[in-house]
Every structure is written in C-alpha cells, then in structure tokens.
Design a protein around this motif. Structure first.
Motif, PDB file in Angstrom:
ATOM      1  N   VAL A 164      12.178  34.343 104.827  1.00 50.40           N
ATOM      2  CA  VAL A 164      13.449  33.632 104.996  1.00 50.40           C
ATOM      3  C   VAL A 164      14.367  34.316 106.006  1.00 50.40           C
ATOM      4  CG1 VAL A 164      15.579  32.953 103.817  1.00 50.40           C
ATOM      5  CG2 VAL A 164      13.365  32.476 102.770  1.00 50.40           C
ATOM      6  N   PHE A 187      24.329  32.131 104.083  1.00 52.09           N
ATOM      7  CA  PHE A 187      24.014  33.394 103.407  1.00 52.09           C
ATOM      8  C   PHE A 187      23.578  34.489 104.389  1.00 52.09           C
ATOM      9  CE2 PHE A 187      23.314  30.130 100.202  1.00 52.09           C
ATOM     10  CZ  PHE A 187      23.876  30.680  99.061  1.00 52.09           C
ATOM     11  N   LEU A 233      21.278  38.218 103.913  1.00 55.20           N
ATOM     12  CA  LEU A 233      19.842  38.302 104.159  1.00 55.20           C
ATOM     13  C   LEU A 233      19.421  39.672 104.680  1.00 55.20           C
ATOM     14  CD1 LEU A 233      19.036  34.784 105.654  1.00 55.20           C
ATOM     15  CD2 LEU A 233      18.881  35.580 103.293  1.00 55.20           C
ATOM     16  N   VAL A 269      15.650  32.307 109.453  1.00 56.12           N
ATOM     17  CA  VAL A 269      17.078  32.030 109.599  1.00 56.12           C
ATOM     18  C   VAL A 269      17.671  32.839 110.751  1.00 56.12           C
ATOM     19  CG1 VAL A 269      19.313  32.135 108.431  1.00 56.12           C
ATOM     20  CG2 VAL A 269      17.279  31.407 107.181  1.00 56.12           C
ATOM     21  N   GLN A 280      21.926  25.384 105.401  1.00 51.94           N
ATOM     22  CA  GLN A 280      22.426  25.915 104.133  1.00 51.94           C
ATOM     23  C   GLN A 280      22.206  27.429 104.048  1.00 51.94           C
ATOM     24  OE1 GLN A 280      20.191  23.354 104.392  1.00 51.94           O
ATOM     25  NE2 GLN A 280      21.413  21.575 103.826  1.00 51.94           N
ATOM     26  N   LEU A 281      21.041  27.888 104.476  1.00 54.91           N
ATOM     27  CA  LEU A 281      20.739  29.322 104.402  1.00 54.91           C
ATOM     28  C   LEU A 281      21.555  30.140 105.391  1.00 54.91           C
ATOM     29  CD1 LEU A 281      16.866  29.148 103.946  1.00 54.91           C
ATOM     30  CD2 LEU A 281      18.554  29.869 102.243  1.00 54.91           C
TER      31      LEU A 281
END
Length: 324
Positions: free
Chosen positions: A24, A48, A52, A28, A44-45
């Motif tokens: 991930v 965050f 990460l 991203v 959406q990610l």
C-alpha cells in the motif's frame, strides 16, 4: 556460514510480511510522486499518506531481518519517498508587495448539517472575524447566523438548502457579483472591497472522494481550479471544506492554477489535522483550508474545535497589501 535451518522459515515469513506491508505505501506514494489521484482506493488512502511511513518503516526492518537485500532496498526507497511527500507543499511565503492596506480575519467552518450552529455563533462573537465561510449550513443555520450578526456581518451570499447542501458566506464588507461554483453542495462566492482593493471571496465545498463518485469529486475540485485560474492574479480568498489535503493532486492543481497559498502552510501548520473529530480515530488529515493569493501575508492561523461538528474550524489572520 549458513544460517541454521530452523531460522529460515521465520525469515521467509518476515520477507512475506514485509512485502505485504510495503504494497500500500508503494502504490500510494508512487501516485503522489506522479501527481495523480488515480482511482479508488488511492484518493481515500492519500488522506492517510503521512501515516503510511509506519508500515513502510516496518517493511524495512522485516526485510533487513529476512536478509532480502532487494526487498530492503525497495522498502527503503518507498520509505524515503513517503517521507519526502511529508514536506509542506508550495513556498513558505507570499510575494505580497507594498504597505498593508487592511487586516482581515477569516473563519472557515463546516457545521455538519447545522449541528454546530450555536458553537459557531459563540465563536464568531468571541473571535470577531470579518469574513465567515460556513459549510453544511442548512436553512435553519443560515437564518440563525445571518440573524445573529445582522449588525456585525450584514452582508452575505448563500445557497439556501437542507442538510449538507446549504452554505453561507458572511461579510462585514458589502458584496457584489454574487455567483456560485457548480457542485452538489453549495459553493457561493462574491466580490467585496477591502482596504481599497477588490477581493474575490469564494467558499469551497466539493463532494468527498467516496467510492463510486471520485469522478464527481475531481470535477468539482476542477471547477474550483478553473475559478481560481480565472480570478488570478487578482486578490482571492478561497476557503472552506475542500474534502482534500495537500497530498491530493486535485487540491494542488487549485493552488497552482490560482497562484494560491495555503494559509496554514505559511503559518507553519500545514499538517494540522482538521477531520474527523468525535470519531473512534483521532483527527488525521487536514481537509479544511484558507487559501490566499499573493496579495496577502499570513500573521497567524488557529484551529478551533466546535461542539457538534466533526471538523475543526480554521481561523486565519491576514494582512492585505496594496500591491504597489
């Protein structure tokens, strides 16, 4: 010397776990570096992204333990890229010229279906802003805030609607050329005269990037980008709930097209989270912004908790310069 056989399964497990943890952050961070919001679940990610660094850092440790040099190098590269994206976007100052024409206090608040109306009224009375941008202000909220400040903030541009669709922009200065940026939720705007200069004031409230409507989120942020580009380089104050952080390419496009600056970035608080309040998770992303053109210098930015809403309000103290 070869490692004992009983250690090999543990290292293989560590390598697999490191690879899974890295997936991930790698995708991203790559999208962030390539300046794209891509498709669900990337938008959406991206909210965050600062967090990460944790799985990316764990992936480095697991790859080192597993003695997988290639995986360790890849994990280190991803971690370095993720850390680089944490830098605030854009310059740390404006190029405002000339003496100060006026001092302006701006408040931007999402009152969540009008639930934080009373808290907003109390905050306006305490902080005395000259411009107030209110998102998710339903009809009752609109009547309450315009009525409460009929003397102090007698001018307003609004989209009168129920629930999250309503918005109101309050001003101590007369407003003209009222217009709205197209979107599912109200985004009113107008022109006002402050310190002898014509300033465009525009409320932002695009749809959030929910699965299935990311294209609409991009389109509405694109409409704000076009509005900012059309107004540049004239003085512009674009504020509200953008449903986007500096890690989203769609918001960076708004900044770049309008030659705008995030007031929080200029005040040294670019990563202060504003959403969500009152949830099991602590606030983790800054999606509420006050964006200013180069005509402004930022003296201070504060983030205020309002009872009844899941957003922090943004209060910005600005200096408008003459430009000559």
């Amino acid at each position: 010397m070869d490692e004992p056989p009983h250690l090999r399964p543990g290292r293989r497990t560590a390598a697999w776990a490191g690879g899974l943890l890295l997936a991930v952050p790698a995708v991203v961070t790559c999208c962030r570096l390539l300046d794209t919001d891509a498709v669900t679940p990337v938008p959406q990610l991206l909210s965050f992204l600062p967090w990460l660094t944790v799985p990316a850092g764990l992936a480095v440790l697991l790859a080192a333990f597993a003695r997988r040099r290639g995986l360790a190098l890849l994990a280190a590269a991803v971690l370095a890229g993720t850390l680089w994206t944490l830098l605030p976007y854009g310059p740390d100052t404006t190029t405002a010229r000339g003496p100060v024409a006026a001092r302006v206090r701006v408040l931007a608040a999402n009152v969540e279906y009008g639930r934080a109306t009373e808290a907003l009224i109390a905050t306006i009375r305490r902080e005395r802003p000259q411009l107030v941008y209110v998102s998710e202000c339903d009809r009752a909220c609109g009547r309450a805030v315009t009525g409460a400040f009929a003397a102090e903030l007698p001018h307003h541009a609004s989209v009168d609607a129920d629930g999250s669709l309503g918005s109101v922009l309050l001003s101590a200065h007369p407003l003209r050329d009222r217009a709205t940026v197209p979107g599912a939720m109200g985004m009113p705007g107008a022109t006002t005269d402050i310190g002898g200069r014509a300033v465009r004031v525009q409320l932002a409230h695009p749809l959030p990037p929910m699965p299935g409507r990311v294209h609409r989120w991009k389109r509405e942020l694109g409409a704000l980008r076009d509005e900012a580009a059309r107004r540049a380089p004239a003085p512009l104050l674009l504020a509200g709930d953008f449903n986007a952080s500096q890690d989203h390419a769609a918001l960076r496009a708004v900044l770049d097209a309008g030659r705008l600056h995030d007031a929080a970035r200029l005040a040294g608080s670019a990563r202060t989270p504003t959403w969500p309040l009152g949830s099991p998770l602590p606030p983790y992303v800054q999606i509420d912004h006050v964006l200013v053109s180069d005509d402004f210098a930022v003296r201070d930015v504060r983030f205020l908790d309002l009872a009844g809403t899941d957003h922090r309000a943004v209060l910005a103290d600005l200096d408008l310069h003459t430009g000559r």
